[in-house]
Design a protein around this motif. Sequence first.
Motif, PDB file in Angstrom:
ATOM      1  N   PRO A  81      43.647   2.944  10.246  1.00  0.00           N
ATOM      2  CA  PRO A  81      44.672   3.311  11.227  1.00  0.00           C
ATOM      3  C   PRO A  81      44.128   3.292  12.652  1.00  0.00           C
ATOM      4  O   PRO A  81      43.004   3.745  12.903  1.00  0.00           O
ATOM      5  N   ASN A 135      48.014   5.140  23.382  1.00  0.00           N
ATOM      6  CA  ASN A 135      49.139   5.399  22.480  1.00  0.00           C
ATOM      7  C   ASN A 135      49.249   4.319  21.417  1.00  0.00           C
ATOM      8  O   ASN A 135      50.257   3.644  21.309  1.00  0.00           O
ATOM      9  N   PRO A 136      48.195   4.164  20.585  1.00  0.00           N
ATOM     10  CA  PRO A 136      48.328   3.192  19.502  1.00  0.00           C
ATOM     11  C   PRO A 136      49.422   3.624  18.541  1.00  0.00           C
ATOM     12  O   PRO A 136      49.697   4.814  18.409  1.00  0.00           O
ATOM     13  N   PHE A 137      50.058   2.647  17.918  1.00  0.00           N
ATOM     14  CA  PHE A 137      51.044   2.975  16.885  1.00  0.00           C
ATOM     15  C   PHE A 137      50.308   3.555  15.691  1.00  0.00           C
ATOM     16  O   PHE A 137      49.174   3.156  15.408  1.00  0.00           O
ATOM     17  N   PRO A 138      50.939   4.457  14.962  1.00  0.00           N
ATOM     18  CA  PRO A 138      50.287   4.984  13.756  1.00  0.00           C
ATOM     19  C   PRO A 138      50.296   3.961  12.629  1.00  0.00           C
ATOM     20  O   PRO A 138      50.831   4.201  11.563  1.00  0.00           O
ATOM     21  N   LYS A 139      49.741   2.808  12.920  1.00  0.00           N
ATOM     22  CA  LYS A 139      49.651   1.745  11.926  1.00  0.00           C
ATOM     23  C   LYS A 139      48.212   1.256  11.929  1.00  0.00           C
ATOM     24  O   LYS A 139      47.382   1.774  12.661  1.00  0.00           O
ATOM     25  N   ARG A 160      46.278  -4.853  22.418  1.00  0.00           N
ATOM     26  CA  ARG A 160      47.675  -4.983  22.028  1.00  0.00           C
ATOM     27  C   ARG A 160      48.489  -5.594  23.165  1.00  0.00           C
ATOM     28  O   ARG A 160      49.365  -6.428  22.943  1.00  0.00           O
ATOM     29  N   ALA A 161      48.170  -5.156  24.397  1.00  0.00           N
ATOM     30  CA  ALA A 161      48.919  -5.663  25.545  1.00  0.00           C
ATOM     31  C   ALA A 161      48.590  -7.134  25.808  1.00  0.00           C
ATOM     32  O   ALA A 161      49.483  -7.909  26.147  1.00  0.00           O
ATOM     33  N   LYS A 189      47.751   7.619  28.622  1.00  0.00           N
ATOM     34  CA  LYS A 189      47.215   8.180  27.396  1.00  0.00           C
ATOM     35  C   LYS A 189      47.192   7.067  26.363  1.00  0.00           C
ATOM     36  O   LYS A 189      48.186   6.372  26.203  1.00  0.00           O
ATOM     37  N   THR A 210      45.040   5.058  15.000  1.00  0.00           N
ATOM     38  CA  THR A 210      44.945   6.404  15.550  1.00  0.00           C
ATOM     39  C   THR A 210      43.642   7.084  15.164  1.00  0.00           C
ATOM     40  O   THR A 210      43.326   8.148  15.676  1.00  0.00           O
ATOM     41  N   PHE A 265      49.042   2.306  29.063  1.00  0.00           N
ATOM     42  CA  PHE A 265      49.469   3.614  29.558  1.00  0.00           C
ATOM     43  C   PHE A 265      48.289   4.546  29.786  1.00  0.00           C
ATOM     44  O   PHE A 265      47.170   4.287  29.358  1.00  0.00           O
TER      45      PHE A 265
END
Lengths: 450, 288
Positions: free
Chosen positions: B181, B131-135, B197-198, B129, B183, B127
Amino acid sequence: MSDVTQKAPKRSLFAPDARTQKRNRAEKRFQYYGMAAVGVGIFALIVLLTSILGSGLSSFRQTYISFPVDLLAERIDPEGNRNPAEMAAVTTFGYMPLLAMSFQAHLEAEGIEHEMGARELAAMLSDDAPAQIRDRVLANPDLVGTTIDVQILVGGRIDGFFKGRVTMASAERDRNVSPAQLVLAQVLADRGDVVTRFNWDFITAPDASGQRPEAAGLGVAIIGSFYMMLVVLALAPPIGVAASIYLEEFAAKNRFTDLIEVNISNLAAVPSIVFGILGLAVFINFMEFNQSSPLVGGLVLTLMTLPTIIITTRASLRAVPPSIRQAALGLGASRMQSVFHHVLPLAMPGILTGTIIGLAQALGETAPLLLIGMVAFVREYPDLMSTHSNSFPLMGDGATALPVQVYSWTQRADPAFVERASGAIIVLLVFLVVMNAIAILLRRRFERRW
Amino acid sequence: MKDLNEMSQTDQESAVDVLKMQARGVDVFYGAGGRTGSAAGMAADLAADKNVTHAIKGVDVDIADKTVTAFIGPSGCGKSTFLRVLNRMNDTIEGCRVTGKVTLEGEDIYDPNVDPVQLRAKVGMVFQKPNPFPKSIFDNVAYGPRIHGLSSNKADLADIVERSLRRAAIWNEVKDRLDAPGTGLSGGQQQRLCIARAVATSPEVLLMDEPCSSLDPIATAQVEELIDDLRSRYSVVIVTHSMQQAARVSQKTAFFHLGNLVEFGDTDKIFTNPSDPRTESYITGRIG
């Protein structure tokens, strides 16, 4: 350069112009308004706490008198066989003279002088004391015929004397207490026979009748409230969160969902007594559940709590950035996976806060419970599974709740109940503070950045 | 004009290119509400409705395998919308309707039997922006393989994560703090993490919606380099506002304007010798 100075005279940065001064004044003024508003709030809180703590803290302490009691066998065990079943035939009225006689004998033995008759002397002791002695004897029949040292409650007025509620002057005008009793109480207190100490019974004992405020406790109310909270906790969060997730993440946005949304917002503003009427009509009249049972109370409170939970849950779901959902969907997560793996954990702090606020609200709610009959005088601890009629958990025994107990104590005539009611409010406030502390802790625990 | 371009392009390069995705006569409408009906009838119906925004108008595009295809055009021209057509992310937008035919290796992705969830595993997306997961970084990359069951055990999963992070050229920066993290990374690192990730789900096509728009020039250069690497394995489609970027990273370029595909062809040709005057105006900065 010279052109500019001609058009607009040079202003020093050190001398604010009129406009700036006015703006600064307005800003200052607003700050004072804010401080005043906060001040009013703090003042109100201080007044509330001092008045409640001032009149309620003393209910956690109770005055007891100790003297030896002769448990005369011929009075309390007429058959002489120490059979508890048969001894139970002697009621508390049978024990009353025993106490009075023992008390009088104790004063004579110790050479304490007084000018009171037997009746006036006996009136110093709590009406509840014979029952306590009787319970002890029935539990342990070997005590019959012996002399035991007991510590029993004194009457509410004598207790009030040691807490400053009753004075010599007020005793002159009071039919229930005489100055002579107070003088004797003071003498006994100086000898150490009368002590005021911490009173667990206030928290664990059941309610007592209007004539014996000194024995009244919150035990039944606390258990009733606890059972109702169990019902609310079991029903409200799952239903509320499921409804919010569906409405927020899955449902199509159309007229129908708009209508639902408006109705939920309205329900949150509906006076709680209306939920009581609903509970009365649906659970008691239509479904014929036992009135004043913890289950019905819990169901009514669940209905009342649901809108709060749904609104806060939806707000916290909405606060989760859509980019998180897109990221999950873009990776091939299903909608449910994106909600349960990512959105819900991020919304958790808000959901927990809303849930606990809802529960706290339910814990302090009185009005709907009055309508479903929970205002009754209850001395029996409600059981999870009733021994009486109904087989469904929490449905058989009648119960009362903490705020309802406060309400019914404030209705009683004896001024000692004012102290009791304030004490009950303190207990209620402690529970609320604990619940809010848990909410804050959980929020901290679950809080994450994104 | 459009068809001619496509013809010439396919003629020239058919030997090299293997067709990966194909879009024919794609229309996208916003604000269509819950309208349903036969595809052909609905398109005409919606196009006639004044309250419906006709965002994409009859677009035909071929996405070749192991190629970077860039979508360029002024803001609001529909290039991002069209990108989302390719993995059905538009399904998640209320009132959005897509008509026409889009195929992935010959299979119609808008067929009612297609599960968009499966499609999106094959057509990954990065995307605008980051947008990693907060993990944790590890969990970010491992999420896709986990939900698709791509790994049989922990070692396998760790392997996939490492491979994906290496492919996204971020392994060396994060290998010592996989538990940190995601983020907490810098913007450029976050975006490369999102790319990792993708690619972790082994997609066949990778869609990138202005992946560099929130990155500084250094991070942009890194991501562009990465896109060039990714071309060896995936078919990459990138939406960009920067014509220089399109020229640098892509082999094929599509120019969108007001919902129309104005021109589609080899990047070299579009930037040096565009056949449509509008394309020329745009790349020389006169419209847009």
